[in-house]
Design a protein around this motif. Structure first.
Motif, mmCIF file in Angstrom:
data_model
loop_
_atom_site.group_PDB
_atom_site.id
_atom_site.type_symbol
_atom_site.label_atom_id
_atom_site.label_comp_id
_atom_site.label_asym_id
_atom_site.label_seq_id
_atom_site.Cartn_x
_atom_site.Cartn_y
_atom_site.Cartn_z
ATOM 1 N N PRO A 483 0.810 -1.216 0.000
ATOM 2 C CA PRO A 483 0.000 0.000 0.000
ATOM 3 C C PRO A 483 0.843 1.264 0.000
ATOM 4 O O PRO A 483 0.443 2.269 -0.596
ATOM 5 N N LEU A 484 2.009 1.241 0.660
ATOM 6 C CA LEU A 484 2.859 2.432 0.706
ATOM 7 C C LEU A 484 3.522 2.674 -0.645
ATOM 8 O O LEU A 484 3.667 3.821 -1.088
ATOM 9 N N VAL A 485 3.949 1.583 -1.312
ATOM 10 C CA VAL A 485 4.524 1.728 -2.661
ATOM 11 C C VAL A 485 3.461 2.230 -3.628
ATOM 12 O O VAL A 485 3.719 3.096 -4.484
ATOM 13 N N ALA A 488 3.032 5.882 -3.154
ATOM 14 C CA ALA A 488 4.132 6.661 -3.719
ATOM 15 C C ALA A 488 4.009 6.776 -5.239
ATOM 16 O O ALA A 488 4.275 7.839 -5.829
ATOM 17 N N ILE A 489 3.565 5.696 -5.917
ATOM 18 C CA ILE A 489 3.484 5.709 -7.383
ATOM 19 C C ILE A 489 2.314 6.564 -7.868
ATOM 20 O O ILE A 489 2.474 7.461 -8.704
ATOM 21 N N PHE A 490 1.123 6.329 -7.321
ATOM 22 C CA PHE A 490 -0.074 6.980 -7.839
ATOM 23 C C PHE A 490 -0.217 8.423 -7.378
ATOM 24 O O PHE A 490 -0.762 9.251 -8.104
ATOM 25 N N ARG A 501 12.079 8.755 -9.077
ATOM 26 C CA ARG A 501 12.817 7.677 -8.417
ATOM 27 C C ARG A 501 12.056 7.235 -7.172
ATOM 28 O O ARG A 501 11.446 8.052 -6.471
ATOM 29 N N LEU A 502 12.140 5.951 -6.907
ATOM 30 C CA LEU A 502 11.507 5.348 -5.734
ATOM 31 C C LEU A 502 12.564 4.514 -4.994
ATOM 32 O O LEU A 502 13.227 3.683 -5.607
ATOM 33 N N LEU A 503 12.709 4.754 -3.680
ATOM 34 C CA LEU A 503 13.700 4.051 -2.863
ATOM 35 C C LEU A 503 12.976 3.285 -1.762
ATOM 36 O O LEU A 503 12.144 3.849 -1.048
ATOM 37 N N ILE A 504 13.307 1.983 -1.640
ATOM 38 C CA ILE A 504 12.776 1.137 -0.565
ATOM 39 C C ILE A 504 13.962 0.637 0.246
ATOM 40 O O ILE A 504 14.861 -0.021 -0.289
ATOM 41 N N SER A 505 13.978 0.958 1.540
ATOM 42 C CA SER A 505 15.114 0.583 2.388
ATOM 43 C C SER A 505 14.604 -0.119 3.634
ATOM 44 O O SER A 505 13.464 0.060 4.059
ATOM 45 N N ALA A 506 15.501 -0.949 4.219
ATOM 46 C CA ALA A 506 15.162 -1.684 5.442
ATOM 47 C C ALA A 506 16.429 -1.917 6.243
ATOM 48 O O ALA A 506 17.447 -2.328 5.700
ATOM 49 N N ARG A 507 16.343 -1.656 7.543
ATOM 50 C CA ARG A 507 17.482 -1.918 8.442
ATOM 51 C C ARG A 507 16.943 -2.164 9.850
ATOM 52 O O ARG A 507 15.812 -1.805 10.160
ATOM 53 N N VAL A 508 17.786 -2.794 10.688
ATOM 54 C CA VAL A 508 17.413 -3.101 12.066
ATOM 55 C C VAL A 508 18.238 -2.205 12.987
ATOM 56 O O VAL A 508 19.461 -2.177 12.900
ATOM 57 N N MET A 509 17.534 -1.466 13.863
ATOM 58 C CA MET A 509 18.192 -0.574 14.812
ATOM 59 C C MET A 509 17.584 -0.793 16.197
ATOM 60 O O MET A 509 16.381 -0.597 16.385
ATOM 61 N N ASP A 510 18.426 -1.206 17.160
ATOM 62 C CA ASP A 510 17.970 -1.389 18.554
ATOM 63 C C ASP A 510 16.744 -2.286 18.634
ATOM 64 O O ASP A 510 15.730 -1.946 19.262
ATOM 65 N N LEU A 515 11.523 0.401 8.163
ATOM 66 C CA LEU A 515 11.254 0.333 6.737
ATOM 67 C C LEU A 515 10.948 1.733 6.233
ATOM 68 O O LEU A 515 10.213 2.489 6.889
ATOM 69 N N ALA A 516 11.481 2.093 5.071
ATOM 70 C CA ALA A 516 11.250 3.420 4.510
ATOM 71 C C ALA A 516 10.903 3.299 3.028
ATOM 72 O O ALA A 516 11.529 2.528 2.301
ATOM 73 N N VAL A 517 9.901 4.062 2.609
ATOM 74 C CA VAL A 517 9.504 4.181 1.203
ATOM 75 C C VAL A 517 9.612 5.665 0.854
ATOM 76 O O VAL A 517 8.862 6.489 1.395
ATOM 77 N N VAL A 518 10.549 5.999 -0.038
ATOM 78 C CA VAL A 518 10.853 7.397 -0.348
ATOM 79 C C VAL A 518 10.693 7.617 -1.848
ATOM 80 O O VAL A 518 11.210 6.825 -2.649
ATOM 81 N N ASP A 519 9.984 8.690 -2.234
ATOM 82 C CA ASP A 519 9.863 9.051 -3.647
ATOM 83 C C ASP A 519 10.191 10.524 -3.816
ATOM 84 O O ASP A 519 10.132 11.309 -2.854
ATOM 85 N N ASP A 520 10.567 10.903 -5.023
ATOM 86 C CA ASP A 520 10.849 12.309 -5.325
ATOM 87 C C ASP A 520 9.745 12.900 -6.188
ATOM 88 O O ASP A 520 9.990 13.662 -7.111
ATOM 89 N N GLY A 521 8.513 12.541 -5.860
ATOM 90 C CA GLY A 521 7.356 12.983 -6.632
ATOM 91 C C GLY A 521 6.909 14.384 -6.268
ATOM 92 O O GLY A 521 7.690 15.223 -5.797
#
Length: 625
Positions: A483-485, A488-490, A501-510, A515-521
């Motif tokens: 749903p987040l992607v 970002a697209i629509f 551009r669309l960036l999907i990132s994932a990392r573990v902290m503490d 999870l991050a979904v970033v667009d330059d729309g």
């Protein structure tokens, strides 16, 4: 004993404590008088002997260094070397000088290097310490007699060592008519550990500890620096010929004294642990044990009375309470509690019996009511979670089928086959299997979705992934990213006139999956962004009355009479947020950031522990996949 039974607990305890204090004070005073005299006497004698041995060994080493510099300073060959300027002769003379210095250094521990530096620029070093000594040259030249530096760090053979530099100016012997003219200086680099703290020093004796403190406050060994500094400050404030303090170094208590070392312009901190100081107290300790045992025998009678009048009733009360606990929350009140021994315990028994009888009926009603409420709440949250997920899939399928139809009309059947396969995988993923999956499976579904949309939008945007290996194995709720992607697209990239551009990132902290979904729309205007954040922050129930959507307040107004907030573009973002809140409470949810014309960033925070009440299923089943 009969009189004590009628007294209050406080009175009985005060009598027992008074007896104990009287006996213990007598024991403590007796031991204190004996141990004080022994400790004071042994501390002075023991420390004085060890320090004398240490100073003697140090003085011998310093004298050896002084003798080396004296022999070299008056050596005509060395004086000729320091005044020589012919490179050829210097080279030949350095060979002979090597033999002399190696001979002087042989058998003397702790001498790392001998450096000669002439007033005309002549330089010599056995182990490469010229530049190191150069840093102290101004102090050496201005010194009268033997110069001693503070503690320094010197790297030799790849090892960083603690050293002190001994130096002495060299003057001409007058053979060339320039008597008493300074022609250079000699410097000896001495390893502090090897020279002053070798295994044959008192440092090796049981319990003894010595720390060298130079004129700049540096300490060797460098361990326990904070403890050393605290003790030095305390000793500096004390008066007397040889003041001592009782403190700890490295967690060990003992006696600390500071002794001056004028020969090397430093001080010696001696530390004698209490174990060494109290080595002769075994006899006193044995006597103390017999005294304590005798005192315990005398105190047995009052303690027996305390146990009978205070402890025993309390034990009966504890046993009664444990029997209630083992029999369940509801107790049959046929057997009342009976306590004897003091007035307070009788009152406790009477009041407790009355209270338990009254609470029995209330406890039954409370258990039944609580059970019904919990069952209703669980069913409500399960229905809410199922409803929220059902809002995502039909909406997505409709958009995707429209894309497939447009491509089929324009390009033919080949690409339709590819899109149909991707859609089949995505549809199968959304309706089959557990509600919790690992992140890599969720990303596989997102990649199928992105593939479909990239065909529809004819490569108007590109997607990149930044994923940690640990994050890919983390458990997440199914359909949490799609749903987040889609949003970002629509709502971000589709209205944009240029490639995005669309960036999907994932990392573990503490122990939290981020999870991050970033667009330059096209982004979101500030006023609209404020409304979105207000909707996400509201603690509204997941479903309204009659199954209405949570973002539709009755009669078009939010609670509290405010104007209705701007709805979030795309129901999926709010659904994802509510699903996370249902599963994790306040620890879950998403953060929505955006700026008009620059793009949008949505960040999810998912705690990596078992799902809370309201989650889809147990997260452990997904972790085993």
């Amino acid at each position: 004993m009969g009189v004590l039974k009628k007294l209050k607990i406080k009175t009985q305890i005060m009598i027992a404590v008074a007896c104990v204090l009287a006996v213990m004070l007598l024991i403590i005073y007796s031991l204190y008088e004996q141990t004080s005299r022994i400790v004071i006497r042994n501390n002075s004698q023991y420390t004085e002997e060890l320090v004398r041995k240490f100073k003697l060994g140090m003085s011998q080493k310093v004298d050896e260094v002084g003798q080396i510099m004296l022999n070299l300073g008056f050596d005509p060959f060395l004086q000729q070397y320091l005044t020589q300027v012919n490179p050829g002769l210097l080279y030949e003379m350095s060979k002979e000088l090597d033999r002399k210095i190696i001979s002087l250094k042989a058998g003397r521990q702790g001498i790392e290097d001998i450096v000669l530096i002439g007033a005309r620029g002549t330089k010599y070093s056995l182990n490469g310490g010229i530049e190191y000594v150069r840093g102290l040259e101004s102090e050496i030249v201005d010194s009268d007699g033997v110069y001693v530096s503070g503690l320094q760090k010197f790297s030799y053979s790849g090892t960083l060592q603690n050293v002190m530099v001994f130096a002495q100016n060299v003057y001409s012997d007058g053979t060339d008519g320039s008597a008493d003219k300074r022609i250079g200086y000699i410097a000896v680099i001495a390893n502090v550990e090897t020279m002053f703290f070798a295994s044959d020093t008192p440092q090796s004796e049981l319990g003894a500890g010595f720390y060298l403190i130079d004129r700049n406050g540096r300490t060797f060994p460098g361990t326990h620096a904070s403890d050393i500094a605290r003790n030095v400050d305390a000793l500096a404030r004390m008066s007397g010929e040889q003041p001592a303090v009782k403190d700890s170094i490295g967690g060990i208590k003992g006696s600390v004294q500071l002794h001056p070392l004028p020969a090397i312009r430093s001080s010696l901190l001696s530390f004698i642990p209490e174990e060494a100081l109290l080595a002769e107290l075994n006899k006193v300790r044995t006597q103390s044990v017999f005294i304590v045992l005798f005192a315990l025998i005398l105190m047995a009678l009052p303690f027996a009375m305390i146990i009978n009048n205070i402890v025993h009733p309390i034990q009966v009360l504890v046993k009664f309470i444990n029997s209630m606990k083992s029999g369940g929350a509801i107790r049959e009140t046929k057997n009342d509690l009976t306590l004897e021994g003091n007035l307070e315990m009788k009152v406790v028994a009477e009041k407790l019996n009355g209270m338990l009888n009254e609470l029995n009926s209330l406890a039954r009603k409370l258990v039944e009511t609580t059970t019904h409420l919990l069952e209703a709440e669980i069913e409500k949250e399960k229905a809410a979670s199922a409803y929220l997920r059902s809002q995502i899939n039909p909406h997505f399928l409709y958009n995707t089928l429209e894309s497939i139809k447009g491509v089929a009309l324009e390009l033919g059947a080949d690409r339709v086959v590819e899109m149909t396969k991707a859609l089949g995988k995505l549809f199968h993923y959304s309706i089959k299997g557990p509600g919790w999956v690992t992140l890599d499976r969720e990303l596989a579904a997102v990649q199928s979705y992105v593939f479909l949309q990239s065909i529809r939008f004819e490569d108007r945007f590109e997607v990149s992934y930044e994923l940690d290996e640990e994050a890919l194995k983390a458990p997440v709720m199914k359909m949490i990213l799609q749903p987040l992607v889609e949003n970002a697209i629509f709502h971000g990239l589709e209205p944009k006139t240029t490639p995005g551009r669309l960036l999907i990132s994932a990392r573990v902290m503490d122990d939290v999956l981020v999870l991050a979904v970033v667009d330059d729309g096209v982004g979101v205007e500030a006023e609209k962004l404020a409304g979105i954040r207000r909707q996400l922050a509201e603690r509204t129930p997941p479903l309204g009355r009659g199954g209405q959507e949570p973002d539709a307040p009755p009669e078009g107004l939010e609670r509290g009479g405010r104007e209705p907030a701007a709805p979030i573009e795309g129901l999926g973002v709010l659904n994802v947020h509510n699903r996370l809140r249902l599963a994790y409470g306040e620890d879950g949810g998403l953060v929505f950031d955006s700026e008009a014309g620059r793009g949008t960033r949505i960040v999810l925070h998912i705690p990596l522990h078992a799902a809370q009440t309201g989650g889809d299923i147990d997260v452990q089943s997904a972790s085993r996949r």
